[in-house]
Design a protein around this motif. Structure first.
Motif, PDB file in Angstrom:
ATOM      1  N   PRO A 154       0.781  -1.240   0.000  1.00  0.00           N
ATOM      2  CA  PRO A 154       0.000   0.000   0.000  1.00  0.00           C
ATOM      3  C   PRO A 154       0.809   1.285   0.000  1.00  0.00           C
ATOM      4  CG  PRO A 154      -0.045  -1.011   2.160  1.00  0.00           C
ATOM      5  CD  PRO A 154       0.579  -2.010   1.242  1.00  0.00           C
ATOM      6  N   ASP A 155       2.115   1.186   0.270  1.00  0.00           N
ATOM      7  CA  ASP A 155       2.953   2.382   0.259  1.00  0.00           C
ATOM      8  C   ASP A 155       3.650   2.579  -1.084  1.00  0.00           C
ATOM      9  OD1 ASP A 155       2.367   3.037   2.925  1.00  0.00           O
ATOM     10  OD2 ASP A 155       3.893   1.643   3.650  1.00  0.00           O
ATOM     11  N   VAL A 156       3.379   1.693  -2.019  1.00  0.00           N
ATOM     12  CA  VAL A 156       4.031   1.741  -3.325  1.00  0.00           C
ATOM     13  C   VAL A 156       3.004   2.019  -4.416  1.00  0.00           C
ATOM     14  CG1 VAL A 156       5.382   0.447  -5.012  1.00  0.00           C
ATOM     15  CG2 VAL A 156       5.800   0.111  -2.563  1.00  0.00           C
ATOM     16  N   ASN A 157       3.331   2.962  -5.287  1.00  0.00           N
ATOM     17  CA  ASN A 157       2.468   3.267  -6.432  1.00  0.00           C
ATOM     18  C   ASN A 157       2.769   2.217  -7.504  1.00  0.00           C
ATOM     19  OD1 ASN A 157       0.792   4.443  -8.287  1.00  0.00           O
ATOM     20  ND2 ASN A 157       1.973   6.320  -8.508  1.00  0.00           N
ATOM     21  N   GLN A 158       1.990   1.167  -7.520  1.00  0.00           N
ATOM     22  CA  GLN A 158       2.325  -0.025  -8.294  1.00  0.00           C
ATOM     23  C   GLN A 158       1.994   0.082  -9.782  1.00  0.00           C
ATOM     24  OE1 GLN A 158       0.620  -3.464  -6.075  1.00  0.00           O
ATOM     25  NE2 GLN A 158       0.378  -1.946  -4.455  1.00  0.00           N
ATOM     26  N   GLU A 159       2.880  -0.456 -10.595  1.00  0.00           N
ATOM     27  CA  GLU A 159       2.624  -0.555 -12.021  1.00  0.00           C
ATOM     28  C   GLU A 159       1.731  -1.764 -12.291  1.00  0.00           C
ATOM     29  OE1 GLU A 159       5.765  -0.261 -14.849  1.00  0.00           O
ATOM     30  OE2 GLU A 159       7.045   0.898 -13.484  1.00  0.00           O
ATOM     31  N   MET A 160       1.056  -1.739 -13.423  1.00  0.00           N
ATOM     32  CA  MET A 160       0.271  -2.891 -13.818  1.00  0.00           C
ATOM     33  C   MET A 160       1.195  -4.037 -14.212  1.00  0.00           C
ATOM     34  SD  MET A 160      -2.737  -1.236 -16.140  1.00  0.00           S
ATOM     35  CE  MET A 160      -1.605  -0.109 -16.952  1.00  0.00           C
ATOM     36  N   THR A 161       0.688  -5.254 -14.043  1.00  0.00           N
ATOM     37  CA  THR A 161       1.415  -6.412 -14.545  1.00  0.00           C
ATOM     38  C   THR A 161       1.292  -6.420 -16.067  1.00  0.00           C
ATOM     39  OG1 THR A 161      -0.531  -7.849 -14.485  1.00  0.00           O
ATOM     40  CG2 THR A 161       0.803  -7.688 -12.463  1.00  0.00           C
ATOM     41  N   LYS A 162       2.072  -7.265 -16.714  1.00  0.00           N
ATOM     42  CA  LYS A 162       2.010  -7.350 -18.169  1.00  0.00           C
ATOM     43  C   LYS A 162       0.635  -7.840 -18.612  1.00  0.00           C
ATOM     44  CE  LYS A 162       4.794  -8.771 -22.136  1.00  0.00           C
ATOM     45  NZ  LYS A 162       6.025  -9.485 -22.574  1.00  0.00           N
ATOM     46  N   LYS A 163       0.032  -8.720 -17.838  1.00  0.00           N
ATOM     47  CA  LYS A 163      -1.305  -9.214 -18.160  1.00  0.00           C
ATOM     48  C   LYS A 163      -2.325  -8.081 -18.070  1.00  0.00           C
ATOM     49  CE  LYS A 163      -4.932 -12.400 -16.604  1.00  0.00           C
ATOM     50  NZ  LYS A 163      -5.305 -13.456 -15.619  1.00  0.00           N
ATOM     51  N   GLU A 164      -2.264  -7.306 -16.983  1.00  0.00           N
ATOM     52  CA  GLU A 164      -3.193  -6.179 -16.820  1.00  0.00           C
ATOM     53  C   GLU A 164      -3.003  -5.148 -17.920  1.00  0.00           C
ATOM     54  OE1 GLU A 164      -3.614  -6.038 -11.931  1.00  0.00           O
ATOM     55  OE2 GLU A 164      -1.929  -5.044 -12.916  1.00  0.00           O
ATOM     56  N   ALA A 165      -1.743  -4.838 -18.209  1.00  0.00           N
ATOM     57  CA  ALA A 165      -1.448  -3.842 -19.238  1.00  0.00           C
ATOM     58  C   ALA A 165      -1.918  -4.312 -20.608  1.00  0.00           C
ATOM     59  CB  ALA A 165       0.051  -3.546 -19.263  1.00  0.00           C
ATOM     60  N   SER A 166      -1.802  -5.596 -20.873  1.00  0.00           N
ATOM     61  CA  SER A 166      -2.226  -6.137 -22.161  1.00  0.00           C
ATOM     62  C   SER A 166      -3.738  -6.016 -22.325  1.00  0.00           C
ATOM     63  CB  SER A 166      -1.792  -7.598 -22.294  1.00  0.00           C
ATOM     64  OG  SER A 166      -0.381  -7.707 -22.305  1.00  0.00           O
ATOM     65  N   THR A 167      -4.462  -6.277 -21.255  1.00  0.00           N
ATOM     66  CA  THR A 167      -5.918  -6.127 -21.299  1.00  0.00           C
ATOM     67  C   THR A 167      -6.292  -4.679 -21.570  1.00  0.00           C
ATOM     68  OG1 THR A 167      -6.309  -7.983 -19.797  1.00  0.00           O
ATOM     69  CG2 THR A 167      -8.057  -6.329 -19.969  1.00  0.00           C
ATOM     70  N   MET A 168      -5.638  -3.765 -20.848  1.00  0.00           N
ATOM     71  CA  MET A 168      -5.939  -2.351 -21.044  1.00  0.00           C
ATOM     72  C   MET A 168      -5.547  -1.877 -22.438  1.00  0.00           C
ATOM     73  SD  MET A 168      -4.972   0.890 -18.675  1.00  0.00           S
ATOM     74  CE  MET A 168      -6.159   0.359 -17.457  1.00  0.00           C
ATOM     75  N   PHE A 169      -4.469  -2.391 -22.947  1.00  0.00           N
ATOM     76  CA  PHE A 169      -4.024  -2.063 -24.302  1.00  0.00           C
ATOM     77  C   PHE A 169      -5.114  -2.397 -25.311  1.00  0.00           C
ATOM     78  CE2 PHE A 169      -2.006  -3.376 -28.295  1.00  0.00           C
ATOM     79  CZ  PHE A 169      -1.191  -2.294 -28.587  1.00  0.00           C
ATOM     80  N   VAL A 170      -5.677  -3.593 -25.196  1.00  0.00           N
ATOM     81  CA  VAL A 170      -6.721  -4.026 -26.123  1.00  0.00           C
ATOM     82  C   VAL A 170      -7.992  -3.217 -25.927  1.00  0.00           C
ATOM     83  CG1 VAL A 170      -8.207  -5.956 -26.786  1.00  0.00           C
ATOM     84  CG2 VAL A 170      -5.776  -6.348 -26.364  1.00  0.00           C
ATOM     85  N   VAL A 171      -8.407  -3.028 -24.675  1.00  0.00           N
ATOM     86  CA  VAL A 171      -9.618  -2.243 -24.406  1.00  0.00           C
ATOM     87  C   VAL A 171      -9.458  -0.814 -24.912  1.00  0.00           C
ATOM     88  CG1 VAL A 171     -11.120  -1.292 -22.607  1.00  0.00           C
ATOM     89  CG2 VAL A 171     -10.302  -3.649 -22.430  1.00  0.00           C
ATOM     90  N   GLY A 172      -8.282  -0.245 -24.720  1.00  0.00           N
ATOM     91  CA  GLY A 172      -8.029   1.114 -25.193  1.00  0.00           C
ATOM     92  C   GLY A 172      -8.195   1.235 -26.691  1.00  0.00           C
ATOM     93  N   HIS A 173      -7.747   0.228 -27.431  1.00  0.00           N
ATOM     94  CA  HIS A 173      -7.870   0.281 -28.883  1.00  0.00           C
ATOM     95  C   HIS A 173      -9.286  -0.027 -29.358  1.00  0.00           C
ATOM     96  CE1 HIS A 173      -3.437   0.385 -28.845  1.00  0.00           C
ATOM     97  NE2 HIS A 173      -3.617   1.058 -29.962  1.00  0.00           N
ATOM     98  N   ILE A 174     -10.008  -0.816 -28.580  1.00  0.00           N
ATOM     99  CA  ILE A 174     -11.423  -1.019 -28.903  1.00  0.00           C
ATOM    100  C   ILE A 174     -12.164   0.312 -28.770  1.00  0.00           C
ATOM    101  CG2 ILE A 174     -13.566  -2.070 -28.071  1.00  0.00           C
ATOM    102  CD1 ILE A 174     -11.915  -4.568 -27.365  1.00  0.00           C
ATOM    103  N   ALA A 175     -11.915   1.006 -27.667  1.00  0.00           N
ATOM    104  CA  ALA A 175     -12.566   2.311 -27.452  1.00  0.00           C
ATOM    105  C   ALA A 175     -12.131   3.319 -28.514  1.00  0.00           C
ATOM    106  CB  ALA A 175     -12.228   2.832 -26.056  1.00  0.00           C
ATOM    107  N   LYS A 176     -10.867   3.262 -28.910  1.00  0.00           N
ATOM    108  CA  LYS A 176     -10.366   4.185 -29.933  1.00  0.00           C
ATOM    109  C   LYS A 176     -11.067   3.954 -31.271  1.00  0.00           C
ATOM    110  CE  LYS A 176      -5.895   4.978 -30.445  1.00  0.00           C
ATOM    111  NZ  LYS A 176      -4.475   4.813 -30.867  1.00  0.00           N
ATOM    112  N   LEU A 177     -11.252   2.701 -31.648  1.00  0.00           N
ATOM    113  CA  LEU A 177     -11.885   2.401 -32.930  1.00  0.00           C
ATOM    114  C   LEU A 177     -13.345   2.855 -32.946  1.00  0.00           C
ATOM    115  CD1 LEU A 177     -11.773   1.267 -35.723  1.00  0.00           C
ATOM    116  CD2 LEU A 177     -12.022  -1.047 -34.788  1.00  0.00           C
ATOM    117  N   VAL A 178     -14.051   2.663 -31.837  1.00  0.00           N
ATOM    118  CA  VAL A 178     -15.431   3.157 -31.748  1.00  0.00           C
ATOM    119  C   VAL A 178     -15.444   4.676 -31.839  1.00  0.00           C
ATOM    120  CG1 VAL A 178     -17.462   3.378 -30.273  1.00  0.00           C
ATOM    121  CG2 VAL A 178     -16.257   1.202 -30.390  1.00  0.00           C
ATOM    122  N   SER A 179     -14.553   5.314 -31.082  1.00  0.00           N
ATOM    123  CA  SER A 179     -14.476   6.775 -31.057  1.00  0.00           C
ATOM    124  C   SER A 179     -14.199   7.342 -32.442  1.00  0.00           C
ATOM    125  CB  SER A 179     -13.375   7.207 -30.078  1.00  0.00           C
ATOM    126  OG  SER A 179     -13.133   8.596 -30.141  1.00  0.00           O
TER     127      SER A 179
END
Length: 321
Positions: free
Chosen positions: A221-246
């Motif tokens: 809780p005292d560390v500003n944690q980065e996403m794991t590669k799995k989490e980042a990969s999910t967000m990467f895909v979701v971000g591009h899905i939202a971008k294509l709709v936009s």
């Protein structure tokens, strides 16, 4: 130390994977009807102090004092004012204020802030803060109440990345893609002609793991944690899905050649990223990029590890914003 830990636990329970500006830049379109901003100090800071401290170091926080005095900004707002009949002032022209400021009681009081990503708080903040009665704290809330609280707050307009990651990505892309749903094609194309930036390759992970990251929760809780590669990969895909709709929806608003070409570049960038994903719902979405199909695609990738397919496309730390 204990106080900070309790605040961090509270964040985990109410926000899941948290983000600040995570680049959202306006009162989110997914908020309940009639909802309005309260501002970060009234809605978030008291319980989320570490996250607020991160926010203070971002361009979103600093932009309140600098954007309207920018020469390019003045040129853009002057041009768009001729189209929408609004004020020749960035803070007072809706087309500019939607993305660049947080409006509280009809006044621009902050730059893009917490509610820009998580939704205007007036309708959900009390639900969000109620753990089961005034004497119940975050660490004693029942599992049943937590589930209901999350559901009720979301219904009232709160956007949690854990349960509404698409909506977060949608907010970010709407502003960074010069594609806000509340603006007309004429307003958007005029902004572009006047020099408004629009990055076809806008990448969500650069900001989520970059300067806007505020992930303070167990086990560290005292560390500003980065996403794991799995989490980042999910967000990467979701971000591009939202971008294509936009991009698809924005392009349909205008026949302005330069504007539609820019939106096509955004769409092509998103398609290139999504072409690496083998899931059928994602492929079906690319063929017909509607919001409804986008949400189906997002639902289809939940819980899946996409790092083997898109991990090599994730931005490097040196590219974080």
């Amino acid at each position: 130390m204990m106080r900070k830990l309790m605040k961090s636990v509270r964040l985990l329970q109410v926000a899941g994977i948290a983000l600040v500006g995570y680049i959202g830049l306006f009162s989110a379109p997914a908020t309940a009807g009639g909802a309005h901003n309260l501002g970060p100090k009234a809605s978030c800071m008291e319980c989320h102090e570490p996250e607020y401290e991160v926010y203070k170091g971002t361009q979103h926080f600093k932009s309140f004092k600098s954007k309207e005095h920018n020469k390019k900004g003045k040129k853009i707002v002057k041009a768009v004012a001729k189209v929408n009949g609004g004020k020749k002032n960035m803070k007072r022209n809706k087309a500019c204020a939607l993305c660049h400021f947080t409006i509280v009681k009809k006044k621009p009081k902050y730059g893009p802030s917490c509610e820009s990503c998580h939704g205007a708080a007036s309708e959900w903040v009390e639900i969000h803060n109620d753990y089961g009665g005034k004497d119940t704290k975050a660490d004693t809330e029942t599992a049943e109440h937590k589930v209901k609280r999350h559901k009720d707050a979301a219904a009232a307009g709160m956007i949690w990345p854990r349960t509404a990651l698409y909506e977060v990505a949608e907010n970010c892309n709407s502003c960074h893609g010069l594609a806000h749903p509340d603006l007309s094609g004429d307003e958007l194309s005029t902004m572009l002609d006047a020099g408004h930036p629009a990055k076809a390759d806008f990448e969500l992970i650069q900001y989520f793991n970059g300067s806007n990251r505020h992930r303070f929760y167990p086990p560290n809780p005292d560390v500003n944690q980065e996403m794991t590669k799995k989490e980042a990969s999910t967000m990467f895909v979701v971000g591009h899905i939202a971008k294509l709709v936009s991009a698809t929806e924005a392009a349909a608003k205008s026949k302005h050649e330069k504007f539609t070409a820019m939106q096509q570049k955004r769409a092509d960038n998103a398609k290139a990223a999504l072409s690496k994903v083998s899931i059928a719902a994602v492929k079906a979405f690319v063929k017909k990029p509607t919001r409804a199909n986008g949400l189906k695609a997002v639902d289809a990738i939940k819980g899946k590890d996409l790092s083997g397919e898109v991990g090599s496309m994730l931005p490097k730390k040196s590219d974080y914003k």
